[in-house]
Structure formats: structure tokens, C-alpha cells
Design a protein around this motif. Structure first.
Motif, PDB file in Angstrom:
ATOM      1  N   UNK A 459       0.714  -1.185  -0.145  1.00  0.00           N
ATOM      2  CA  UNK A 459      -0.142   0.220  -0.097  1.00  0.00           C
ATOM      3  C   UNK A 459       0.784   1.411  -0.105  1.00  0.00           C
ATOM      4  N   UNK A 460       1.864   1.262   0.754  1.00  0.00           N
ATOM      5  CA  UNK A 460       2.766   2.471   1.045  1.00  0.00           C
ATOM      6  C   UNK A 460       4.197   2.375   0.078  1.00  0.00           C
ATOM      7  N   UNK A 461       4.210   1.532  -0.776  1.00  0.00           N
ATOM      8  CA  UNK A 461       5.468   1.396  -1.530  1.00  0.00           C
ATOM      9  C   UNK A 461       6.603   1.417  -0.591  1.00  0.00           C
ATOM     10  N   UNK A 462       6.604   0.527   0.279  1.00  0.00           N
ATOM     11  CA  UNK A 462       7.575   0.355   1.230  1.00  0.00           C
ATOM     12  C   UNK A 462       8.362  -0.959   1.444  1.00  0.00           C
ATOM     13  N   UNK A 463       9.476  -1.243   2.279  1.00  0.00           N
ATOM     14  CA  UNK A 463       9.893  -2.323   2.593  1.00  0.00           C
ATOM     15  C   UNK A 463       9.461  -3.039   3.877  1.00  0.00           C
ATOM     16  N   UNK A 464       9.296  -4.360   4.008  1.00  0.00           N
ATOM     17  CA  UNK A 464       9.137  -5.046   5.329  1.00  0.00           C
ATOM     18  C   UNK A 464      10.426  -5.274   5.710  1.00  0.00           C
TER      19      UNK A 464
END
Length: 662
Positions: A459-464
Motif C-alpha cells: 500500500x505504501x510502496x515500502x519495505x518490510x
């Protein structure tokens, strides 16, 4: 030699200049003392029979002949001893005088090794008396002390299949010391008979030389230098011994001591062999520097009696955790490695958002602190760090509260998503009875949490950001495709025992106020995945170390299995020494050590399939389990031989059946 440990010693006798009878008596006393302590190889300082500072007396025939007579006396003493010892003396040959080391065992002079580099600068004038070994065309046989003796600098000695070489003082200081080639030719130990005088700052330099040389060619280096009694006409000999193994100083003598000293420890021959096997540059060096004529090996015939003296060297129960001031520097460096790795990945992916599951436990706490550090270094807003707490069936008030307080104190974005309803729906979908608290019950929660993290990251264009540590991956204490998976695993090569020290260091040196208190409480919280309901008092019921064993034991096992490839018997006996309860060390009984070592091997083999698809993450220390880096192991390798040896450690050793997943 027991369990691959060879007991060595470096002696500093009292001497009188040119008083050979006195010096011999002092040497004899230390030899007998070492024999009684189970020493297998003992070395004395340079020219120890005569004293180093005889100067022009080395030209006196009486001195030379008395030195030979004294050596005969030592040879006679050695007939009734099991140890090998090395003394220094002058030896005349073909009109030249050589500064030599005499190797003695069982009444036989095994060899004479002359000094190669003869210092003739500043306070040293050795070329006035001695000739370099370079004057010898090749190894020769000489007649000395009534025996035919191998003579030359290019000699190796073999004692119970352990190879050692000898060099003398200045040889170590040369740009290419003789010991380098001796190691190439197979020497696992180097003995240095020295007479280095003391000036301000010199000792630390010598210590660096010794430890550095042992590290460079993965060997042990045993150094001893002259002490009390040498002439102080112009210089002072404070006496020093340094015993180093693969870059680590194991034992040293007290400097400026007026009494004779014997510095003893055990050398881990197996470790030296392991390091050389793993370091391909060592094998390349052997190939590149191979000589046309291999160094001859003098086989020292022994009586076959093996020493069984107890291990005296310290075995650290926390091999991943340095002590004292080194801990501060190590913690800071690890934090930098972790955060730099993450920062690089964020820049590469052009990401400004990182998503973490925050449980209020040690691992997620460290991962969050690393992520905050990476964001700060990149100048990114901490609100781009999305910390998600996901309460479930086993979440306690303590961990829930600490998770929220930590995120609030660090100024990251806080989200709370309770997983209970979603997991219950999943149980209905797969027809699982939620009162059955089995592996499905536990792993469904872990996978639900990972699904949430992955989807929020999308959703946030991020990394886990992964939170699991090295110890968990070694034991497979992670749910496959659950907390086992992430987009970048910052803790993947940090063992659990070190995680705790890292968080404590950050609490005491970086955090302030409420954040510090929160971190200290997290450190004191029992380690748990909190996948089973809390007890009636609302406290954690599922304690990880009750299920898989103490992490300090497993980390100890992991270090010696992964780093050196030791067999179970040796790991077990090292653990007995490390956890013997002496001098502040923790205590575990042999039966407990055997029990958890067996479980370690069973889990380590059975859980390889999880390590075969680990996410990316930075290597921070000497051990890692990434299949792209340090560890390549087939997932279907069997543990039969290792478990068979575990069964022999104690007659009552038992193992519990283990499932393929935690």
C-alpha cells in the motif's frame, strides 16, 4: 593431546651472564615443572644457556664448550620426560658461530635451527659474533653432543602429527619472516626464542607482531624473551611471553618479574586446521610459494603416552559477545553495519517507507532502532517508519504496552491491527478447532501478521523489515513464510545473546528518559513468540527457552559448529568448560548440555529448508547462515552421524521428537 588441544608453554628463567651451570639448573627446574603440568612443548629464550648479553665472551672457547656440555646434561634429563623443549645456545660450525635453537626430546637432539636475520643496528651488534643461516647452502647434518643432528633454518618438526617450526627474535621483525614459509610448508605452531630488550612502547608493538603473524597464517605463535639476570649495562630485558592463536592472545607473562615464569595454555590444533581449510588464500599461498625442495620434517618419536591434563585456557560462554571496552566499540560498529545495509537498500529501491511488526520483544526492538538510525542518517522523516503492533491470542499487557511506548518515544507512525478476528475466520475456513493449540494454531497467527506487513508495505510502496535473528534461523524457530520472511532482514546474522547486549548498549548509551526505561524493561521480559494464551495472571505462558533450550547454550553450539566445524564431542567438552560455574561463568550440568546439544543438531539439520530461502540481510560478524554467503547446505542432509556421536556423550542423553516447523 586431547580433543585437539596441545599444551604449550613459554619459559623465562633467571640467568647469570656466562654462568652456564647456573642457567642450566634454572632451565632444568622449569622443564621439570612444565612436565608436571602436562606441557607437551616448552620453549626458552634466545641463548638461554649462556645468557644473551655475553658479547665478546661468545668468542671464548670455554663458553662454547661449556654450552655443549650443558646441552648434553639437558639431553640426559630429557630421557625420562615426555615433553619436547627448545633452548637457545651458540653453535660453532666450519669456522662460523651460529645463534641456534636446540630442539630436545627423549634424550635426542632433534635439530638445530640457526637464526636467519642478524640485527646490527642501534643497540644490536650481533654480526660481530654470529653468522646468518643464509650462509648455509642447504640443510645439513652436523655432529654435536655426540649425535648426528639436522642443522638448518628450513626444518619442520612433527610431534604426534602436529608440525611446528622455530625462528629466533629478529626473524619475526623481517619483512618476510622465516615463519611465513614455515607455515606454508605446514607448520601449525611457531616458537620464537627472543632476547628483545625493553624500551617505552616496544612491548605493544611486539604484541601486535606476534598476534598479527599468528593471524596471517592461521597458526599459533609462542614467543618468549629474556628476563631478569641479563646484563643491564646499556639496556634492560623485562622478560615477556606471548602465546597467540589465529590473532588472539591467549596468555602472557608478568613483565619485569624477578622470578622465573612459566606461561602455559593449550593450542587448539583443530581450529587452526579449520581456518586453513576455509581460507582459500592459504591454499593459494601454498601453491604460489611452493619451493623446489620441500622442507624436511623431523619426526619426533614419542612414547605414545597422551597427556590428559584438564583444559586450562578460558572458554568464553558468550563467544559472540565481547567484554569490557571492546563491547562498546563492537555494538556501535554492528549498529552502523545494520543501518548502512538498510540505508543502501532504501536508496536503491527509492523507498521512503519501512514497515515493521513491533511486538515489544528484543528482536523487533533492535530492528526498529536500526531502522530509526538508517532513516536519521538518510535525513528521512521518522513518520515514514510504520510500526504495527498486532495483538493476538497470546499478547500480554507488558509487551503490548512496551511496543506502544517504544514507538511513541521514537516518533514513528503507530498502527494497531488486532489479528484475532482474522485468524478465527481462517480457522473456520480450514476447519481448525481453535481450542487445539497446536502448530497450526501458532503458525496461523505468525503468517497472518506477515501478510498484514507485506500488504501494508504494498500500500505504501515500502519495505518490510525483518526482525528475526541468527539464533532463530539456526534452530528454525520461525514460521515458514511467516516471520521467516521479509524484504530486508537487518538482524539475520546477529545471534540472540548479542541482540540482548546491543539493546542494552543502546538503552544505556543512546536512549534517554522514558525510552531508556522502556528498553530496559524489554530486556528483562522473557523471550516468547506469544502465540499461546497468557496464564491466568495475564503473564507470558510460552517461554521460548523452555521449549528450545537456553539461547546462551545454543549460541555457543552455533559458534563452534558453524565457525570451526567441530564434532559434537569437542563442542560438548568445550561447553562443559565454558559453563562450569567457575569465576562468574554460568553453570549447566553435563546432562543438560548434552540434552540441548542433541536438540541443537536435530533442529539445525531439520530446519535447513527455511535457511535455503532466507531474505537478504547484512552479515555483521564471523558467522552467518545466508545461502548466498557463508552457509550452503542441502535441505535434505541427514544428521545421523552427528546424533550418533551425541548419544555417546552421556549414557542418559535423550532427544525429543521435533516437528518440521516451530
Amino acid at each position: 593431546m586431547t580433543d585437539g588441544f596441545l599444551k604449550v608453554a613459554a619459559a623465562i628463567p633467571r640467568v647469570r651472564v656466562a654462568d652456564i651451570a647456573y642457567n642450566t639448573q634454572e632451565i632444568e627446574s622449569l622443564v621439570v615443572r612444565a612436565e608436571g603440568q602436562g606441557v607437551e612443548i616448552l620453549c626458552f629464550p634466545e641463548l638461554s644457556l649462556t645468557a644473551y648479553t655475553c658479547q665478546d665472551l661468545f668468542a671464548q672457547q670455554l663458553l662454547l664448550e661449556e654450552a655443549e656440555g650443558a646441552l648434553v646434561r639437558l639431553l640426559d634429563l630429557s630421557r625420562n620426560l615426555t615433553l619436547t623443549f627448545i633452548v637457545g645456545l651458540p653453535f660453532q660450525h666450519r669456522g662460523m658461530l651460529f645463534n641456534c635453537a636446540a630442539v630436545i626430546h627423549g634424550g635426542k637432539l632433534q635439530g638445530l635451527v640457526p637464526k636467519t636475520f642478524i640485527p646490527n643496528y642501534k643497540e644490536f651488534y650481533e654480526k660481530r659474533w654470529f653468522t646468518s643461516a643464509a650462509a648455509l647452502s642447504e640443510r645439513q647434518m652436523v655432529h654435536f653432543c655426540g649425535q648426528n643432528v639436522p642443522f638448518g633454518a628450513k626444518l619442520l618438526f612433527s610431534l604426534n602429527e602436529v608440525h611446528f617450526g622455530v625462528e629466533i627474535c629478529e626473524d619475526l621483525w623481517a619483512p618476510i619472516p622465516p615463519s611465513s614459509q614455515l607455515a606454508i610448508e605446514g607448520a601449525q605452531l611457531i616458537f620464537n626464542l627472543s632476547a628483545s630488550n625493553d624500551v617505552v612502547g616496544k612491548h605493544s608493538y611486539v604484541r601486535q607482531l606476534v598476534s598479527g603473524q599468528s593471524a596471517r597464517f592461521h597458526a599459533a605463535y609462542i614467543y618468549t624473551s629474556c628476563g631478569f639476570g641479563e646484563s643491564t649495562q646499556d639496556v634492560v630485558f623485562g622478560g615477556k611471553t606471548i602465546i597467540a592463536e589465529d590473532g588472539h592472545v591467549l596468555a602472557e607473562a608478568e613483565r619485569y618479574c624477578l622470578e622465573p615464569q612459566l606461561t602455559m595454555t593449550e593450542i587448539d590444533i583443530d581450529r587452526i586446521g579449520s581456518e586453513r581449510r576455509q581460507n582459500t588464500s592459504f591454499a593459494d599461498s601454498v601453491a604460489i610459494n611452493r619451493t623446489d625442495a620441500p622442507y624436511p620434517v623431523v619426526e619426533i618419536e614419542t612414547t605414545g603416552v597422551l597427556h590428559s591434563a584438564p583444559l586450562t585456557r578460558i572458554v568464553d560462554p558468550l563467544p559472540f559477545v565481547p567484554q569490557g571496552e571492546e563491547l562498546d566499540a563492537r555494538c556501535q560498529e554492528i549498529l552502523c553495519i545494520q543501518s548502512q545495509g538498510l540505508a543502501t537498500r532504501l536508496v536503491h529501491t527509492q523507498g521512503k517507507t519501512a514497515v515493521l511488526g513491533i511486538s515489544g520483544g528484543l528482536d523487533s526492538t533492535l530492528a526498529l532502532l536500526v531502522t530509526v538510525n538508517a532513516f536519521d542518517r538518510l535525513g528521512l522523516d521518522r513518520h515514514g517508519i510504520i510500526g504495527i503492533t498486532m495483538p493476538g491470542f497470546g499478547t500480554t499487557d507488558r509487551t503490548y504496552s512496551n511496543a506502544l511506548k517504544l514507538m511513541e518515544g521514537l516518533g514513528v507512525t503507530i498502527r494497531e491491527i488486532n489479528i484475532s478476528q482474522a485468524v478465527m475466520g481462517h480457522f473456520a475456513d480450514i476447519d481448525h478447532d481453535p481450542t487445539r493449540h497446536d502448530v497450526t494454531y501458532e503458525n496461523a497467527q505468525a503468517r497472518e501478521r506477515t501478510q498484514i506487513l507485506m500488504d501494508v508495505a504494498n500500500q505504501l510502496n515500502g519495505l518490510v523489515i525483518g526482525t528475526g535473528d541468527l539464533s532463530e534461523m539456526a534452530l528454525g524457530w520461525a514460521t515458514y513464510n511467516g516471520d521467516h520472511m521479509s524484504m530486508y532482514a537487518v538482524n539475520s546474522s546477529v545471534p540472540k545473546t548479542l541482540v540482548r547486549h546491543l539493546v542494552r548498549w543502546l538503552a544505556l548509551n543512546v536512549a534517554e528518559g522514558e525510552n531508556r526505561l522502556t528498553l530496559l524493561d524489554i530486556i528483562d521480559t522473557p523471550i516468547s513468540p506469544e502465540l499461546l494464551p497468557a496464564d491466568p495472571e495475564g503473564k507470558i505462558a510460552q517461554i521460548t527457552e523452555d521449549l528450545v533450550g537456553p539461547y546462551e547454550l545454543h549460541d555457543f553450539f552455533l559458534y563452534y559448529v558453524l565457525r570451526f566445524g567441530y564434532r559434537p564431542g569437542k563442542v560438548f567438552r568445550l561447553a562443559e568448560r565454558a559453563f562450569d560455574g567457575q569465576q562468574g561463568r554460568p553453570y549447566y550440568s553435563p546432562s543438560i548440555i548434552s540434552q540441548w546439544l542433541t536438540i541443537f543438531y536435530r533442529r539445525f539439520f531439520a530446519q535447513q529448508f527455511k535457511r535455503s530461502c532466507m531474505p537478504d540481510g547484512p552479515k555483521v560478524g564471523s558467522c552467518a547462515l545466508s545461502p548466498r554467503g557463508d552457509w550452503r547446505m542441502p535441505s535434505d542432509a541427514v544428521s545421523t552421524e552427528w546424533l550418533k556421536e551425541c548419544e555417546t556423550l552421556l549414557p542418559d542423553t535423550t532427544a525429543e521428537p521435533l516437528s518440521s516447523e516451530s
